[in-house]
Design a protein around this motif. Structure first.
Motif, short mmCIF file in Angstrom:
data_model
loop_
_atom_site.label_atom_id
_atom_site.label_comp_id
_atom_site.label_asym_id
_atom_site.label_seq_id
_atom_site.Cartn_x
_atom_site.Cartn_y
_atom_site.Cartn_z
N THR A 59 0.84 -1.21 0.00
CA THR A 59 0.00 0.00 0.00
C THR A 59 0.87 1.25 0.00
N GLU A 60 1.92 1.24 0.82
CA GLU A 60 2.82 2.41 0.89
C GLU A 60 3.51 2.66 -0.45
N ILE A 61 3.92 1.57 -1.08
CA ILE A 61 4.60 1.72 -2.37
C ILE A 61 3.63 2.28 -3.41
N MET A 62 2.41 1.77 -3.39
CA MET A 62 1.44 2.26 -4.38
C MET A 62 1.08 3.72 -4.13
N GLU A 63 1.04 4.10 -2.86
CA GLU A 63 0.78 5.52 -2.54
C GLU A 63 1.91 6.38 -3.09
N LEU A 64 3.10 5.84 -2.98
CA LEU A 64 4.27 6.59 -3.48
C LEU A 64 4.21 6.73 -5.01
N ILE A 65 3.83 5.64 -5.68
CA ILE A 65 3.74 5.69 -7.15
C ILE A 65 2.62 6.67 -7.57
N GLU A 66 1.53 6.59 -6.84
CA GLU A 66 0.42 7.53 -7.13
C GLU A 66 0.88 8.98 -6.96
N GLU A 67 1.68 9.18 -5.93
CA GLU A 67 2.19 10.53 -5.67
C GLU A 67 3.09 11.00 -6.81
#
Lengths: 382, 247
Positions: free
Chosen positions: B190-198
């Motif tokens: 989830t954290e990685i995907m939030e980072l990619i979204e960012e």
């Protein structure tokens, strides 16, 4: 260089393997230097031989003598500038292990024939006036701690045996580092006085100096022709040919040393090549990442070659450094059995060149295979 | 805006036209991609899904210039990459593509800082400039305090963050993510995907991602499905794909 950190980081990832590979290089380069020095020592006689000197021995063998009476006849041959004669004394100082070459010389002519072996005039004059006088090379004097004025007993099993006493009147030095500084010379008259009647008037060999090296063949033929069909036929050859034949008695040293050297380096090549191949194979996916993010094939080859070169250079420098420390000590331990062991700068340079060549060749195959690796296939192995 | 049925001209950042990819395995030709068309605009975030062997990673490799199509054309920002030589393609990758791998693929003997610096060593940036870029990239992924840690000293999620920092440090045209959360637990994923979204939302990055995880795919603007080498939007094959495969 911005890639040096990367290269050293990769090298240090398997420290034991790195140490062993560098150790292989160091041992091989030490051996290379040692063999080169031994080969040089064996061949030194031929290298330092004067181009204008001839050696005359008994045609049958060097252990057979030649009459002293030949000297004047030889001197009359056109082209002969000076002649001296030597006998092998074969003695030891105090103990069997203290061996060094002693020669009976003709004091009048020795310096004319061997001008490169320098004896100060005052010492030489003192020697000429002293029937029991002796001149010794600087290395032998240093080896036994002799100084001028010392009384030196030399034991021999030849010429009736017993201990002969000498007065040390002078010390000679070679003009060049490779000149032999181990010899011990003493006077013909003293020798002739003490030896048994049956061997008086016989010398071991002549050494003559020519007016010109161009006369060598003509003069050698003239000398051997002069004494053909006599009870003591002669064999005259250039000093370098004489020295080369002397070394050949021990076998083909050069070939032996070259063979060992080639085998050592071929083995080193296989060991290092295998190490580099394993190292590259272990990093297949990492190298693929490098290629994926934009490192060129040539950069990949450069990384692999740089690693093997660094190993080769560190190992080479260590091995040659070890040789620089060990060879002088080894020379001392050999107690003059061989001429001075000299590690010439050319040998060090050649050693480094050979190390670099092995480094490049051993890194080349794994490097090329890494260079040709397809990123897609390599990444799939992760 | 993502289009899978355009076979004409467009102004999209990434244009894929009639791409086929065939592998030869055991004397047999295996067609992995069949006449693929795709347009991806700048700032798009696309997820590719599909069963194993459907050609997702092959498509990603082609888009990233790691492999070449058997036929067809791919152009990125006006550069036709299918005709480039191997060395040109390598240079192109360095400038335009940021890779994020499932297994992170960090260099274990280098610190996080040194790993992120790797793409910059290929540029003419000074040491000070490189340092500044690396520190910025690591701060974007929240690892400013882990710069001097080696990969073995980092968690899986942190390692993937370093990979993301490495991918973005040279400011590439687009990012390719191959199962970026495939080796992570749910929280880290989830954290990685939030980072990619960012990266997409705040920094305007274009991201193309392969995943098996529908939750992860939901984060993308568009999810495209690959089935037997044919690309379909939202899991439905375009009508003409049924007939010939080319949309």
């Amino acid at each position: 260089m911005k890639y040096s950190r990367l290269i050293f980081a990769n090298l240090l990832r398997k420290k034991v393997r790195l140490i062993l590979t560098i150790g292989s290089f160091a041992v091989a380069l030490f051996l290379f230097a040692f063999l080169a020095v031994v080969k040089d020592a064996f061949g030194r006689g031929a290298d330092v031989a004067g181009a204008d000197r001839l050696v005359i021995i008994n045609r049958t063998s060097i252990i057979n003598t030649i009459p002293l009476s030949y000297r004047d006849k030889i001197l009359r041959i056109p082209g002969v500038k000076a002649i001296t004669h030597n006998n092998w004394f074969g003695g030891v100082y105090k103990d069997e292990k203290n061996f060094f070459p002693q020669f009976v010389i003709d004091p009048e002519a020795q310096r004319k024939v061997f001008p490169e072996l320098i004896v100060p005039d005052d010492q030489w004059n003192a020697f000429l006036k002293d029937r029991q006088g002796a001149i010794v090379g600087a290395r032998t004097a240093q080896r036994f701690g002799w100084k001028i004025g010392d009384r030196i007993p030399i034991k021999t099993t030849l010429y009736g045996g017993g201990a002969w006493e000498f007065n040390l009147d002078g010390i000679y030095h070679g003009k060049r580092p490779q000149d032999d500084e181990t010899q011990f010379w003493f006077q013909w008259d003293y020798f002739e006085e003490k030896i048994p009647e049956g061997v008086k008037g016989q010398i071991g060999w002549y050494v003559l100096r020519l007016d010109s090296p161009d006369d060598a063949v003509r003069v050698a033929k003239a000398i051997d022709g002069e004494f053909a069909n006599s009870p003591s036929e002669t064999k005259t050859q250039t000093e370098s040919a004489f020295a080369a034949n002397w070394v050949k008695q021990f076998g083909n040293i050069s070939f032996l040393i070259l063979s060992i050297g080639v085998i050592v380096f071929f083995t080193l090549l296989l060991v290092t090549g295998n190490t580099m191949a394993i190292s590259v194979r272990e990093r297949t996916s990492e190298l693929a990442v490098f290629k994926a993010i934009g490192y060129s094939d040539r950069a990949i080859l450069f990384f692999v070659l740089a690693e093997s070169l660094v190993i080769a250079l560190i190992g080479g420098v260590l091995g040659l450094g070890l040789a620089m420390l060990a060879i002088p000590a080894l020379g001392k331990a050999l107690n003059g059995l061989l001429p001075a062991l000299i590690l010439a700068p050319a040998v060090l340079a050649l050693g480094l060149v050979v190390a670099v060549a092995v480094g490049i060749v051993s890194g080349l195959l794994p490097g090329i295979s890494a260079m040709r690796m397809r990123v897609v296939n390599a990444l799939r192995r992760v | 805006m993502i289009r899978v049925d355009n076979n004409g001209s467009s102004s999209a950042l990434i244009q894929v036209r009639g791409v086929n990819k065939t592998y030869r395995r055991g004397g047999e030709n295996i067609q992995v991609l069949q006449g693929l068309n795709l347009d991806v605009d700048k700032g798009d975030f696309v997820a590719f899904m599909g069963p194993s062997g459907s050609g997702k990673t092959t498509l990603l490799n082609l888009l990233g210039g790691l492999d070449v199509p058997t036929s067809g054309h791919i152009s990125v920002d006006g550069d036709e990459i299918t005709n480039m030589s191997s060395s040109k393609l390598t240079q192109w990758r360095a400038r335009h593509v940021g890779f994020i791998f499932q297994m992170y693929n960090l260099i274990p003997v280098l610190t996080a800082f040194q790993n992120v610096e790797l793409p910059l060593l290929l540029t003419k940036l000074s040491k000070a400039q490189r340092k500044q870029h690396v520190e910025t990239a690591l701060s974007v992924v929240g690892l400013s305090d882990r710069m001097n840690h080696y990969p073995r000293q980092l968690s899986g999620g942190q390692e993937q963050r370093v990979t993301i920092a490495r991918a973005v440090v040279s400011d590439p045209t687009f990012l390719l993510c191959d199962e970026p959360t495939g080796d992570l637990d749910r929280k880290s994923a989830t954290e990685i995907m939030e980072l990619i979204e960012e990266l997409v939302a705040k920094h305007g990055k274009t991201v193309l991602m392969v995943t098996h995880d529908p939750v992860v795919a939901d984060r993308a603007h568009t999810t495209l499905h690959l089935e037997k080498g044919v690309l379909v939007e939202g899991g439905k094959l375009p009508q003409n794909a049924m007939a010939g495969g080319v949309a």
